[in-house]
Design an enzyme around this catalytic site. Sequence first.
Site, PDB file in Angstrom:
ATOM      1  N   LYS A  72     -41.716  26.953  25.667  1.00 56.72           N
ATOM      2  CA  LYS A  72     -40.690  27.585  26.495  1.00 56.72           C
ATOM      3  C   LYS A  72     -39.784  26.575  27.197  1.00 56.72           C
ATOM      4  CE  LYS A  72     -43.182  31.882  26.861  1.00 56.72           C
ATOM      5  NZ  LYS A  72     -43.747  32.954  27.708  1.00 56.72           N
TER       6      LYS A  72
ATOM      7  N   SER B 153     -44.886  34.989  34.780  1.00 55.62           N
ATOM      8  CA  SER B 153     -46.239  34.804  35.300  1.00 55.62           C
ATOM      9  C   SER B 153     -46.738  33.386  35.065  1.00 55.62           C
ATOM     10  CB  SER B 153     -47.201  35.802  34.645  1.00 55.62           C
ATOM     11  OG  SER B 153     -47.230  35.596  33.240  1.00 55.62           O
TER      12      SER B 153
END
Length: 218
Positions: free
Chosen positions: A61, A86
């Site tokens: 990511k 999260s």
Amino acid sequence: MNDRLDPTLALPDLAAIRAAHERIRPHVHRTPVFTCAAVDAEVGARLWFKAESLQKIGAFKARGASNAVFSLSDDVARRGIVTHSSGNHGAAIAYAAGRRGIPAWVVMPENSPKVKQENVRRLGATIRYSAPDAASRAAICAEVERETGATLIHPFDNADVIAKMEAAFRQRDVAAAAAARERYAILERSLAKLGAAGAKVVLGADTGVEDHLFGLAE
């Protein structure tokens, strides 16, 4: 804002994917590709493993966050960015914002793992807490936008975040298929864990490769 890809989102074309590849180059690792003879023998095929666990912040990511952050104009970027996550996307946003020298806010569910909260803080972002549901995340992100002027970078419903995924597979092409005359010619199918569902958008893009998701969501 929800947990499904917006069907109206204009997905990146090949030019955007190539631009993302160049844009993120100074900010991410060129991760290695590994093989394992024992696994090949077990499944009766030749498998290639792209080791994105060795990427910046420990996850692929970092690619999408870097592309999205460095795609912003200077006027927009200086007001900062906000996202909800999260864990890994939040850390990636914090990392990319730090590289660009701009503020970042990450809306995290109040029950997020402490280790992931600490990682986001360590990378320089400000955490705002939400209830563990999509509506609360959306409301808190909107609140931060109003208060600060920050720009929302959605963890997956964002064309710049999506475009970065092909950068990973362009690297895989060079590292793992140097002997192949055509891009991805050696591949019959690609696999991505369910938590990396954004990869499904481009795993087969411009390749004709059959793609699959497996495992549990992050």
